[in-house]
Scaffold this motif. Sequence first.
Motif, mmCIF file in Angstrom:
data_model
loop_
_atom_site.group_PDB
_atom_site.id
_atom_site.type_symbol
_atom_site.label_atom_id
_atom_site.label_comp_id
_atom_site.label_asym_id
_atom_site.label_seq_id
_atom_site.Cartn_x
_atom_site.Cartn_y
_atom_site.Cartn_z
ATOM 1 N N MET A 135 1.106 -1.153 0.091
ATOM 2 C CA MET A 135 0.006 -0.018 0.083
ATOM 3 C C MET A 135 0.962 1.318 0.001
ATOM 4 O O MET A 135 2.106 1.257 0.376
ATOM 5 C CB MET A 135 -0.891 -0.045 1.309
ATOM 6 C CG MET A 135 -1.890 -1.305 1.458
ATOM 7 S SD MET A 135 -2.757 -1.086 2.940
ATOM 8 C CE MET A 135 -3.807 -2.408 3.118
ATOM 9 N N THR A 136 0.091 2.206 -0.455
ATOM 10 C CA THR A 136 0.763 3.703 -0.253
ATOM 11 C C THR A 136 0.942 4.091 1.157
ATOM 12 O O THR A 136 0.206 3.502 1.901
ATOM 13 C CB THR A 136 0.166 4.707 -1.116
ATOM 14 O OG1 THR A 136 -1.139 5.050 -0.503
ATOM 15 C CG2 THR A 136 -0.021 4.486 -2.439
ATOM 16 N N PRO A 137 1.881 4.952 1.644
ATOM 17 C CA PRO A 137 1.718 5.299 3.273
ATOM 18 C C PRO A 137 0.342 5.956 3.653
ATOM 19 O O PRO A 137 0.013 5.441 4.652
ATOM 20 C CB PRO A 137 2.892 6.312 2.952
ATOM 21 C CG PRO A 137 3.715 6.143 2.036
ATOM 22 C CD PRO A 137 2.888 5.489 0.990
ATOM 23 N N ALA A 138 -0.364 6.586 2.608
ATOM 24 C CA ALA A 138 -1.828 6.874 3.204
ATOM 25 C C ALA A 138 -2.855 5.942 3.156
ATOM 26 O O ALA A 138 -3.373 5.831 4.216
ATOM 27 C CB ALA A 138 -2.236 7.912 1.887
ATOM 28 N N GLN A 139 -2.733 5.091 2.404
ATOM 29 C CA GLN A 139 -3.525 3.685 2.480
ATOM 30 C C GLN A 139 -3.154 2.882 3.513
ATOM 31 O O GLN A 139 -4.125 2.581 4.410
ATOM 32 C CB GLN A 139 -3.397 2.917 1.137
ATOM 33 C CG GLN A 139 -3.915 3.378 -0.056
ATOM 34 C CD GLN A 139 -3.548 2.620 -1.317
ATOM 35 O OE1 GLN A 139 -2.504 1.967 -1.360
ATOM 36 N NE2 GLN A 139 -4.473 2.659 -2.425
ATOM 37 N N VAL A 195 -5.907 1.977 6.733
ATOM 38 C CA VAL A 195 -6.123 0.813 7.394
ATOM 39 C C VAL A 195 -5.549 0.712 8.967
ATOM 40 O O VAL A 195 -6.608 0.260 9.791
ATOM 41 C CB VAL A 195 -5.284 -0.218 6.717
ATOM 42 C CG1 VAL A 195 -5.297 -1.657 7.428
ATOM 43 C CG2 VAL A 195 -5.755 -0.155 5.172
ATOM 44 N N ILE A 196 -4.606 1.089 9.337
ATOM 45 C CA ILE A 196 -4.163 1.225 10.782
ATOM 46 C C ILE A 196 -5.375 1.915 11.613
ATOM 47 O O ILE A 196 -5.518 1.624 12.714
ATOM 48 C CB ILE A 196 -2.735 1.777 10.832
ATOM 49 C CG1 ILE A 196 -1.787 0.761 10.183
ATOM 50 C CG2 ILE A 196 -2.484 2.059 12.495
ATOM 51 C CD1 ILE A 196 -0.391 1.494 10.082
ATOM 52 N N ASN A 197 -5.622 3.048 10.939
ATOM 53 C CA ASN A 197 -6.733 4.052 11.605
ATOM 54 C C ASN A 197 -7.868 3.218 11.832
ATOM 55 O O ASN A 197 -8.454 3.312 13.261
ATOM 56 C CB ASN A 197 -6.965 5.194 10.998
ATOM 57 C CG ASN A 197 -5.779 6.340 11.114
ATOM 58 O OD1 ASN A 197 -4.928 6.169 11.971
ATOM 59 N ND2 ASN A 197 -5.711 7.253 10.152
ATOM 60 N N LYS A 198 -8.499 2.430 10.877
ATOM 61 C CA LYS A 198 -9.619 1.595 11.048
ATOM 62 C C LYS A 198 -9.450 0.776 12.346
ATOM 63 O O LYS A 198 -10.184 0.282 12.898
ATOM 64 C CB LYS A 198 -9.947 1.193 9.765
ATOM 65 C CG LYS A 198 -10.398 2.095 8.715
ATOM 66 C CD LYS A 198 -10.691 1.483 7.453
ATOM 67 C CE LYS A 198 -11.171 2.264 6.366
ATOM 68 N NZ LYS A 198 -11.233 1.666 5.020
ATOM 69 N N ILE A 199 -8.295 -0.118 12.130
ATOM 70 C CA ILE A 199 -8.022 -1.048 13.008
ATOM 71 C C ILE A 199 -8.080 -0.489 14.583
ATOM 72 O O ILE A 199 -8.455 -1.144 15.565
ATOM 73 C CB ILE A 199 -6.710 -1.948 12.788
ATOM 74 C CG1 ILE A 199 -7.203 -2.572 11.507
ATOM 75 C CG2 ILE A 199 -6.529 -3.015 13.890
ATOM 76 C CD1 ILE A 199 -5.782 -3.396 10.952
ATOM 77 N N ASN A 200 -7.150 0.479 14.715
ATOM 78 C CA ASN A 200 -7.114 1.326 15.788
ATOM 79 C C ASN A 200 -8.445 1.747 16.441
ATOM 80 O O ASN A 200 -8.598 1.590 17.867
ATOM 81 C CB ASN A 200 -6.186 2.473 15.804
ATOM 82 C CG ASN A 200 -4.685 2.020 15.817
ATOM 83 O OD1 ASN A 200 -4.317 0.920 16.211
ATOM 84 N ND2 ASN A 200 -3.927 2.826 15.268
ATOM 85 N N ALA A 212 1.657 -2.634 6.236
ATOM 86 C CA ALA A 212 0.228 -3.023 5.935
ATOM 87 C C ALA A 212 0.361 -3.600 4.592
ATOM 88 O O ALA A 212 1.039 -2.839 3.753
ATOM 89 C CB ALA A 212 -0.550 -1.772 6.287
ATOM 90 N N GLU A 213 -0.371 -4.599 4.114
ATOM 91 C CA GLU A 213 -0.654 -4.855 2.667
ATOM 92 C C GLU A 213 -1.934 -5.337 2.641
ATOM 93 O O GLU A 213 -2.680 -5.762 3.466
ATOM 94 C CB GLU A 213 0.197 -6.128 2.474
ATOM 95 C CG GLU A 213 1.747 -6.131 2.502
ATOM 96 C CD GLU A 213 2.600 -7.233 2.328
ATOM 97 O OE1 GLU A 213 2.922 -7.556 1.170
ATOM 98 O OE2 GLU A 213 2.744 -7.933 3.542
ATOM 99 N N ASP A 214 -2.402 -5.308 1.363
ATOM 100 C CA ASP A 214 -3.996 -5.600 0.973
ATOM 101 C C ASP A 214 -4.010 -7.372 0.497
ATOM 102 O O ASP A 214 -3.291 -7.495 -0.369
ATOM 103 C CB ASP A 214 -4.274 -4.928 -0.324
ATOM 104 C CG ASP A 214 -5.723 -5.212 -0.364
ATOM 105 O OD1 ASP A 214 -6.494 -6.081 -0.066
ATOM 106 O OD2 ASP A 214 -6.548 -4.354 -0.942
ATOM 107 N N ALA A 215 -4.552 -8.145 1.387
ATOM 108 C CA ALA A 215 -4.385 -9.647 1.060
ATOM 109 C C ALA A 215 -5.938 -10.023 0.680
ATOM 110 O O ALA A 215 -6.436 -10.876 1.248
ATOM 111 C CB ALA A 215 -4.116 -10.232 2.242
ATOM 112 N N GLN A 216 -6.414 -9.157 -0.172
ATOM 113 C CA GLN A 216 -8.051 -9.475 -0.503
ATOM 114 C C GLN A 216 -8.906 -9.601 0.307
ATOM 115 O O GLN A 216 -9.524 -8.441 0.659
ATOM 116 C CB GLN A 216 -7.813 -10.838 -1.252
ATOM 117 C CG GLN A 216 -6.883 -10.794 -2.673
ATOM 118 C CD GLN A 216 -7.244 -12.309 -3.326
ATOM 119 O OE1 GLN A 216 -7.722 -13.212 -3.000
ATOM 120 N NE2 GLN A 216 -6.878 -12.285 -4.716
ATOM 121 N N ALA A 217 -9.390 -10.546 0.881
ATOM 122 C CA ALA A 217 -10.410 -10.421 2.109
ATOM 123 C C ALA A 217 -9.922 -10.043 3.310
ATOM 124 O O ALA A 217 -10.745 -9.516 4.373
ATOM 125 C CB ALA A 217 -11.166 -11.755 2.290
#
Length: 212
Positions: free
Chosen positions: A25-29, A33-38, A142-147
């Motif tokens: 992911m890009t730094p912004a992406q 994601v981290i913000n959502k999980i936090n 962080a990486e996008d692993a589909q689901a």
Amino acid sequence: MKKSIYTLMMSLVICCLTAFQAYSMTPAQKQDVINKINTTASGLKSMSCSFVQTKHLSLLSDKMVSKGNMYYSQPSKLRWEYTSPYTYLFVFNGTKVYVGNNSKKDVIDTNTNKVFKEVARIMMNTVTGKALSDTSDFTVNAEDAQASWKITLVPKKKEMKQMFSKIEMFFNKSNNMISELNVVEKNNDKTNIKFSDISTNKTLNANLFAIP
């Protein structure tokens, strides 16, 4: 003919690799994601689930599979209970840690044992997702692993580097809750834990976290 078969086999391999690839992911992406999980972690008052743990040893072909249940209660209570093929119990409650089974029991005060204090903190933060905010402890990727979102934590501190080389965490995109965990050790041994039947923010019996 041989060339055609070779080309077909290579195509199938590439398709399989692509299907399971995690995309950077890009730094912004990554931060999004981290913000959502936090945000989900900050609202987590309690959690209970079942788990299946599979230990892969680099020197052996056999796998060691165990099952159990996990319970968490904010801010510092955790019960990690193995039920099959053996029974074993870890209870973290404040500054006390209980480890044992019917034949052997130990109670440790984390104020006087820094190793257990670190283990307790890392376990709770990893299970809830709060470890993503510990920038002093880990390098976070962080990486996008589909689901799922795949979060990789690489330890910075010497003490933690001696315990493991990295932790891979998979968070379900639908609810931002952890679904799978890999702990990779320095010798390439790996422990995989898959969580199921996750229930959150329900009242848990206080006796679950009692130190015997």
